[in-house]
Design an enzyme around this catalytic site. Structure first.
Site, PDB file in Angstrom:
ATOM      1  N   HIS A  37       0.842  -1.198   0.000  1.00 19.47           N
ATOM      2  CA  HIS A  37       0.000   0.000   0.000  1.00 19.47           C
ATOM      3  C   HIS A  37       0.875   1.245   0.000  1.00 19.47           C
ATOM      4  O   HIS A  37       2.086   1.163   0.202  1.00 19.47           O
ATOM      5  CB  HIS A  37      -0.941  -0.004   1.209  1.00 19.47           C
ATOM      6  CG  HIS A  37      -0.230  -0.186   2.507  1.00 19.47           C
ATOM      7  ND1 HIS A  37       0.081  -1.437   3.013  1.00 19.47           N
ATOM      8  CD2 HIS A  37       0.276   0.700   3.390  1.00 19.47           C
ATOM      9  CE1 HIS A  37       0.733  -1.299   4.153  1.00 19.47           C
ATOM     10  NE2 HIS A  37       0.863  -0.006   4.408  1.00 19.47           N
ATOM     11  N   LYS A  52     -18.916   2.105   7.191  1.00 17.63           N
ATOM     12  CA  LYS A  52     -17.869   2.703   8.021  1.00 17.63           C
ATOM     13  C   LYS A  52     -17.554   4.144   7.641  1.00 17.63           C
ATOM     14  O   LYS A  52     -16.569   4.720   8.123  1.00 17.63           O
ATOM     15  CB  LYS A  52     -16.606   1.855   7.941  1.00 17.63           C
ATOM     16  CG  LYS A  52     -16.840   0.466   8.520  1.00 17.63           C
ATOM     17  CD  LYS A  52     -15.607  -0.368   8.532  1.00 17.63           C
ATOM     18  CE  LYS A  52     -15.936  -1.701   9.187  1.00 17.63           C
ATOM     19  NZ  LYS A  52     -14.837  -2.615   9.199  1.00 17.63           N
ATOM     20  N   ILE A  53     -18.384   4.741   6.827  1.00 15.49           N
ATOM     21  CA  ILE A  53     -18.103   6.083   6.329  1.00 15.49           C
ATOM     22  C   ILE A  53     -18.042   7.121   7.449  1.00 15.49           C
ATOM     23  O   ILE A  53     -17.211   8.025   7.418  1.00 15.49           O
ATOM     24  CB  ILE A  53     -19.104   6.467   5.212  1.00 15.49           C
ATOM     25  CG1 ILE A  53     -18.548   7.565   4.343  1.00 15.49           C
ATOM     26  CG2 ILE A  53     -20.456   6.816   5.777  1.00 15.49           C
ATOM     27  CD1 ILE A  53     -19.301   7.728   3.030  1.00 15.49           C
ATOM     28  N   CYS A  70      -8.136   2.737  -5.525  1.00 19.37           N
ATOM     29  CA  CYS A  70      -8.306   1.289  -5.485  1.00 19.37           C
ATOM     30  C   CYS A  70      -7.163   0.736  -6.327  1.00 19.37           C
ATOM     31  O   CYS A  70      -6.113   1.360  -6.420  1.00 19.37           O
ATOM     32  CB  CYS A  70      -9.689   0.879  -6.000  1.00 19.37           C
ATOM     33  SG  CYS A  70     -10.048   1.406  -7.680  1.00 19.37           S
ATOM     34  N   GLN A  74     -10.162   4.130 -12.067  1.00 22.74           N
ATOM     35  CA  GLN A  74     -10.583   4.763 -13.308  1.00 22.74           C
ATOM     36  C   GLN A  74     -12.073   4.611 -13.476  1.00 22.74           C
ATOM     37  O   GLN A  74     -12.703   3.839 -12.789  1.00 22.74           O
ATOM     38  CB  GLN A  74      -9.840   4.178 -14.490  1.00 22.74           C
ATOM     39  CG  GLN A  74     -10.052   2.694 -14.654  1.00 22.74           C
ATOM     40  CD  GLN A  74      -9.105   2.099 -15.662  1.00 22.74           C
ATOM     41  OE1 GLN A  74      -8.408   2.802 -16.349  1.00 22.74           O
ATOM     42  NE2 GLN A  74      -9.079   0.803 -15.748  1.00 22.74           N
ATOM     43  N   VAL A 111     -15.379   0.720 -10.606  1.00 26.80           N
ATOM     44  CA  VAL A 111     -14.075   0.859 -10.002  1.00 26.80           C
ATOM     45  C   VAL A 111     -14.268   1.476  -8.624  1.00 26.80           C
ATOM     46  O   VAL A 111     -14.937   2.485  -8.466  1.00 26.80           O
ATOM     47  CB  VAL A 111     -13.123   1.681 -10.889  1.00 26.80           C
ATOM     48  CG1 VAL A 111     -11.741   1.753 -10.277  1.00 26.80           C
ATOM     49  CG2 VAL A 111     -13.021   1.046 -12.271  1.00 26.80           C
ATOM     50  N   ARG A 112     -13.668   0.846  -7.640  1.00 28.17           N
ATOM     51  CA  ARG A 112     -13.960   1.150  -6.244  1.00 28.17           C
ATOM     52  C   ARG A 112     -13.533   2.536  -5.791  1.00 28.17           C
ATOM     53  O   ARG A 112     -14.220   3.163  -4.992  1.00 28.17           O
ATOM     54  CB  ARG A 112     -13.322   0.071  -5.360  1.00 28.17           C
ATOM     55  CG  ARG A 112     -13.878  -1.310  -5.668  1.00 28.17           C
ATOM     56  CD  ARG A 112     -13.045  -2.406  -5.064  1.00 28.17           C
ATOM     57  NE  ARG A 112     -11.768  -2.532  -5.776  1.00 28.17           N
ATOM     58  CZ  ARG A 112     -10.820  -3.397  -5.475  1.00 28.17           C
ATOM     59  NH1 ARG A 112     -10.976  -4.202  -4.446  1.00 28.17           N
ATOM     60  NH2 ARG A 112      -9.717  -3.467  -6.158  1.00 28.17           N
ATOM     61  N   CYS A 154       4.641   0.485   0.663  1.00 31.68           N
ATOM     62  CA  CYS A 154       4.873  -0.023   2.008  1.00 31.68           C
ATOM     63  C   CYS A 154       4.284  -1.434   2.098  1.00 31.68           C
ATOM     64  O   CYS A 154       3.183  -1.675   1.602  1.00 31.68           O
ATOM     65  CB  CYS A 154       4.202   0.900   3.033  1.00 31.68           C
ATOM     66  SG  CYS A 154       4.437   0.373   4.740  1.00 31.68           S
ATOM     67  N   CYS A 161      -1.485   1.916   9.031  1.00 31.83           N
ATOM     68  CA  CYS A 161      -0.082   1.975   8.625  1.00 31.83           C
ATOM     69  C   CYS A 161       0.585   3.129   9.363  1.00 31.83           C
ATOM     70  O   CYS A 161       0.091   4.249   9.353  1.00 31.83           O
ATOM     71  CB  CYS A 161       0.000   2.185   7.106  1.00 31.83           C
ATOM     72  SG  CYS A 161       1.685   2.432   6.502  1.00 31.83           S
TER      73      CYS A 161
END
Length: 166
Positions: A37, A52-53, A70, A74, A111-112, A154, A161
């Protein structure tokens, strides 16, 4: 206030990501754990994003710019939202693994990154309170483009993170 979603290139993100007012939101699902990531990014998986927004909004307090991504990031967010709306409200099929919605014998790529960015925009408009979030962006070419361009990745397993975002 109507918010729009803009795109940011990997080069642009690399130059601004260490600023304290920016949060990078990774909405990939399981692949984050084995693909790596962007350092310092927050993980809000797309499959549970809507639930969870409100947690996201709390976690990014003090940030005015959110950059979503993501794997690919796109697709037109309005087209994506329309396809998701059809799936959720009219039961049209969606193959989650392929990221495709079928509607009237037409396949529309889902696309997420853009989808979750649009969901946040809609949530903020419904909230009608100032969260301080001014800019919502999507990383062009997503994580795959970021990594393919040789940008830093990473591979820690810390949640969240703790790596420096610089």
């Amino acid at each position: 206030m109507a918010r729009s979603i803009s795109y940011v290139t990997g080069s642009q993100l690399l130059s601004i990501k260490s600023r304290p007012n920016i949060a990078i939101i990774d909405v990939r699902d399981d692949e984050r754990s084995y693909d790596g990531h962007i350092a310092g990014s927050l993980h809000f998986a797309s499959d549970t994003f809507s639930d969870k927004i409100s947690n996201l909004v709390q976690q990014v307090k003090g940030k005015d710019t959110l950059v979503f991504h993501c794997a690919l990031s796109q697709g037109d967010s309005n087209e994506v939202l329309g396809a998701e709306y059809m799936r959720c409200n009219f039961g049209k099929s969606r193959n989650k693994d392929e990221g495709v919605v079928r509607f009237d014998d037409q396949e529309i790529q889902i696309v997420r990154g853009p989808t979750c960015a649009r969901r946040l925009v809609n949530y903020l408009e419904e909230m009608k309170e100032d969260t301080g979030i001014k800019n919502i962006m999507v990383l062009e070419r997503g994580f795959n483009g970021w990594e393919a361009s040789g940008r830093p990745v990473c591979r820690c397993t810390d949640v969240p993170c703790k790596a420096e975002s610089a």
